[in-house]
Design an enzyme around this catalytic site. Sequence first.
Site, PDB file in Angstrom:
ATOM      1  N   GLU A   1     -10.235   1.671   3.369  1.00 25.33           N
ATOM      2  CA  GLU A   1     -10.461   1.250   1.982  1.00 25.33           C
ATOM      3  C   GLU A   1     -10.206  -0.261   1.853  1.00 25.33           C
ATOM      4  O   GLU A   1     -11.035  -0.994   1.346  1.00 25.33           O
ATOM      5  CB  GLU A   1      -9.506   2.035   1.075  1.00 25.33           C
ATOM      6  CG  GLU A   1      -9.678   1.736  -0.402  1.00 25.33           C
ATOM      7  CD  GLU A   1      -8.548   2.339  -1.238  1.00 25.33           C
ATOM      8  OE1 GLU A   1      -7.505   2.748  -0.662  1.00 25.33           O
ATOM      9  OE2 GLU A   1      -8.695   2.376  -2.478  1.00 25.33           O
ATOM     10  N   HIS A   2      -9.020  -0.709   2.308  1.00 27.22           N
ATOM     11  CA  HIS A   2      -8.665  -2.136   2.286  1.00 27.22           C
ATOM     12  C   HIS A   2      -8.488  -2.620   3.723  1.00 27.22           C
ATOM     13  O   HIS A   2      -7.743  -1.993   4.484  1.00 27.22           O
ATOM     14  CB  HIS A   2      -7.329  -2.366   1.565  1.00 27.22           C
ATOM     15  CG  HIS A   2      -7.285  -1.827   0.171  1.00 27.22           C
ATOM     16  ND1 HIS A   2      -6.694  -0.610  -0.136  1.00 27.22           N
ATOM     17  CD2 HIS A   2      -7.733  -2.333  -1.006  1.00 27.22           C
ATOM     18  CE1 HIS A   2      -6.786  -0.403  -1.446  1.00 27.22           C
ATOM     19  NE2 HIS A   2      -7.421  -1.415  -1.999  1.00 27.22           N
TER      20      HIS A   2
ATOM     21  N   GLN B   1       0.838  -1.192   0.000  1.00 24.87           N
ATOM     22  CA  GLN B   1       0.000   0.000   0.000  1.00 24.87           C
ATOM     23  C   GLN B   1       0.877   1.248   0.000  1.00 24.87           C
ATOM     24  O   GLN B   1       0.639   2.200  -0.747  1.00 24.87           O
ATOM     25  CB  GLN B   1      -0.907  -0.005   1.234  1.00 24.87           C
ATOM     26  CG  GLN B   1      -2.131   0.835   1.071  1.00 24.87           C
ATOM     27  CD  GLN B   1      -2.938   0.378  -0.124  1.00 24.87           C
ATOM     28  OE1 GLN B   1      -2.948  -0.805  -0.467  1.00 24.87           O
ATOM     29  NE2 GLN B   1      -3.568   1.295  -0.793  1.00 24.87           N
TER      30      GLN B   1
ATOM     31  N   HIS C   1     -52.743  18.847  -6.544  1.00 20.78           N
ATOM     32  CA  HIS C   1     -52.431  17.449  -6.246  1.00 20.78           C
ATOM     33  C   HIS C   1     -53.682  16.738  -5.716  1.00 20.78           C
ATOM     34  O   HIS C   1     -53.981  15.609  -6.100  1.00 20.78           O
ATOM     35  CB  HIS C   1     -51.332  17.348  -5.179  1.00 20.78           C
ATOM     36  CG  HIS C   1     -49.946  17.646  -5.656  1.00 20.78           C
ATOM     37  ND1 HIS C   1     -49.535  18.892  -6.036  1.00 20.78           N
ATOM     38  CD2 HIS C   1     -48.847  16.840  -5.797  1.00 20.78           C
ATOM     39  CE1 HIS C   1     -48.244  18.848  -6.379  1.00 20.78           C
ATOM     40  NE2 HIS C   1     -47.811  17.616  -6.253  1.00 20.78           N
TER      41      HIS C   1
ATOM     42  N   HIS D   1       2.365   2.999  -3.174  1.00 23.14           N
ATOM     43  CA  HIS D   1       1.552   3.779  -4.118  1.00 23.14           C
ATOM     44  C   HIS D   1       2.004   5.237  -4.154  1.00 23.14           C
ATOM     45  O   HIS D   1       2.265   5.793  -5.211  1.00 23.14           O
ATOM     46  CB  HIS D   1       0.064   3.719  -3.764  1.00 23.14           C
ATOM     47  CG  HIS D   1      -0.630   2.548  -4.374  1.00 23.14           C
ATOM     48  ND1 HIS D   1      -0.761   2.397  -5.730  1.00 23.14           N
ATOM     49  CD2 HIS D   1      -1.218   1.467  -3.811  1.00 23.14           C
ATOM     50  CE1 HIS D   1      -1.410   1.267  -5.983  1.00 23.14           C
ATOM     51  NE2 HIS D   1      -1.694   0.685  -4.842  1.00 23.14           N
TER      52      HIS D   1
ATOM     53  N   ASP E   1      -6.372  -6.545  -5.810  1.00 22.06           N
ATOM     54  CA  ASP E   1      -6.128  -5.409  -6.709  1.00 22.06           C
ATOM     55  C   ASP E   1      -6.185  -5.830  -8.168  1.00 22.06           C
ATOM     56  O   ASP E   1      -6.545  -5.042  -9.036  1.00 22.06           O
ATOM     57  CB  ASP E   1      -4.723  -4.837  -6.470  1.00 22.06           C
ATOM     58  CG  ASP E   1      -4.695  -3.885  -5.294  1.00 22.06           C
ATOM     59  OD1 ASP E   1      -5.768  -3.512  -4.812  1.00 22.06           O
ATOM     60  OD2 ASP E   1      -3.586  -3.512  -4.872  1.00 22.06           O
TER      61      ASP E   1
END
Lengths: 431, 431
Positions: free
Chosen positions: A327-328, A259, A420, A262, A361
């Site tokens: 996220e993960h 991770q 209405h 990145h 991934d």
Amino acid sequence: MRKLNSSDSNFYSSLDELLSFDATLSPEIESRVAAILADIKSRGDAAVIEYTNRFDRREVKEIGELEVSQEELKAAFDRLPSHEQQALQTACERVRKYHQHQKQASWQYTDEDGTLLGQQITPLDRVGIYVPGGTAAYPSSVLMNAIPAHVAGVPEIIMVSPLRGGAEQDRVMGAAWLAGVTRIFTIGGAQAVAALAFGTETIPAVDKITGPGNAYVAAAKRQVFGQVGIDMVAGPSEILVICDGKTNPDWVAIDLFSQAEHDEVAQAILLCPDEAYITAVEQSIEKLLPEMPRAEIIRTSLKNRGALIKVADLDDACAIANRIAPEHLELSVEEPTLLAAKIRHAGAIFMGAFTSESLGDYCAGPNHVLPTARSARFSSPLGVYDFQKRSSLICVSPDGAHALGQVADILATGEGLPAHALAARLRVRTE
Amino acid sequence: MRKLNSSDSNFYSSLDELLSFDATLSPEIESRVAAILADIKSRGDAAVIEYTNRFDRREVKEIGELEVSQEELKAAFDRLPSHEQQALQTACERVRKYHQHQKQASWQYTDEDGTLLGQQITPLDRVGIYVPGGTAAYPSSVLMNAIPAHVAGVPEIIMVSPLRGGAEQDRVMGAAWLAGVTRIFTIGGAQAVAALAFGTETIPAVDKITGPGNAYVAAAKRQVFGQVGIDMVAGPSEILVICDGKTNPDWVAIDLFSQAEHDEVAQAILLCPDEAYITAVEQSIEKLLPEMPRAEIIRTSLKNRGALIKVADLDDACAIANRIAPEHLELSVEEPTLLAAKIRHAGAIFMGAFTSESLGDYCAGPNHVLPTARSARFSSPLGVYDFQKRSSLICVSPDGAHALGQVADILATGEGLPAHALAARLRVRTE
């Protein structure tokens, strides 16, 4: 690397500080992007060519030079070495198979009065996929964005990417060919987002734009939102590993690295109840880091945004994970099923020591476009459902109109909306 | 009222002009809202009290005065006349029953390698519902926002509304009691949105905010998006009626009125292949308009934004409807099922002459929060799915890791992410 202990009295404030990330938009970027959007909207193809030549240092004379044909895509795939072809094909098949489980079908029922109710579910007409250029031109990103749209039944998938040739380009174009992309234009930046949102003489306007990009692309997507749909604007990538202390510490260290590599603001955190194991992971990190090609990025990411956290037990770890809404989330434990049931907020849950995040991934099947920055509290992985939309279906029978008309009449009158009320009353039988 | 003919050569440009609506945000409102958000974020309850006293002309001293208890909600319901109680109950039951069909369940499957894949679907933890005050304090809006959240299983539903007492307040509070709202605070405006997004000492932070509001509320929702989820920011309401010329023209006229009476920028359009019938509807409009209590609003809306459009046939009408992607679409025809199948973009489809839009607004069952401004091309009615979110589940078996690890290794290496490749490779058997 920072070390925290969940039993410390100030733990949750330290955690909040660790998670905080300044995602403030730059007003300068916002206004430059607004100008580009307005220019593309008014001048179309001519403006696309100008911005592409200026920002991407190209010498394009005609808009046609910016489109890649299906034959060229196929040729790019054919140029790849066969092990890469096979890997892309396997990933494509697995991702497609998984996403087929997400496809939703229209439904309806008839109530006791003979009134039909339901939802008609249809694919979007045309979507745009943004794929970044340069070293971030990821073929996996092409698969993860295009396949859900394709499975949803979207007839036209338009991809834009500022491709610059070479092996990266072949991989990206090969992936586009496999995934069923309809047309590709080699443009990028805010000008590409604008062309997709408004359409030009040559580039068709789409109904939704997905895919990652730099700050200009993100600003452009935000600004065209409403005109078209967009996916979430992603923040830095994150991994949270919960470990019971029984996984090979080298595996956990490398998963944290994968991770952190990145970028320097990516976030990698370990939660573990076993102090000795945390020390072992720390030693693995020190041992393995120098061997990593992207060691400097990993080191900066782990130093500034990473943490090793001692927790009371695995329940405590789950409570902290729900606060982080990562996220993960790796559950590197012997009984991951029990733990997964306690997780309320996570983009993707990787269960057991064999399930490295990197398998997810690329090729396990689920999507790698996941909610970041705690947005897993309220949003979901990119999926087929993002490329389908629903229309309510209501067919009221004469009996139904008689009954419902009286109810709507009362409620509309209470709300001070007499037309209405009258529209409902007209459908009530008077004899 | 404007009259168009789809066979005119400039028809589509006239149509685009008719549909265009300037939704530009006011920079002044944006910056005033930004200041309010920052103030609520830093000063919490004290700032909520100050803004409420200033903007809503109240004299609140303690935050506790702004909360309404469940007992008070129940008492408000009990004060309503019994026909209103019954109407609200019927609407509530029907809306609940319909929305139960939308609830999605977790799913998973195991592939041939023993790898488990799926999605875990869970409700949001806590949501906020904004209900406007004054004459726009609609109990139906409470039902339509709260019931999907309740059906999704959201444990805490926090409602905010600048209620000012009287019969409207009893209706709104009674609806909140029926729909299962957990807590209510009588606050409104950007300060209420900020309190829900950031939380204060007393008002709990939520994960998503839904519900309509004025320009300040809309700006505040846009600005807190990312911090929390939001529903779509709604534009003016719209109805498109497709009629085969066989419905009582008074019914069609009143259905157009029931949209136009919302406000002066609401849009009501009729598509019909029968010129004589269009004239009949025009006559009904002239005949019935003077009797309508909200005649001035209706007149302005129909004059500025309405249209009667002669089409070639019903297929032509469907093509135009797909271009308009209306919020509400009435198929006032003898064979609505055939026509509905040709509609790709509409928030809700009201089928057959007995299905007035107002029945759907209140009590047929489907939600009345629908995509406006052509966004039905890419978005859906508010539903239970807006209050659920998904986490991908991946549990790779040792055999799966052996196979997938080799694929991920190749793809990660191609993308220049060596730690990803190594994490995958570590799970590949070497013996």
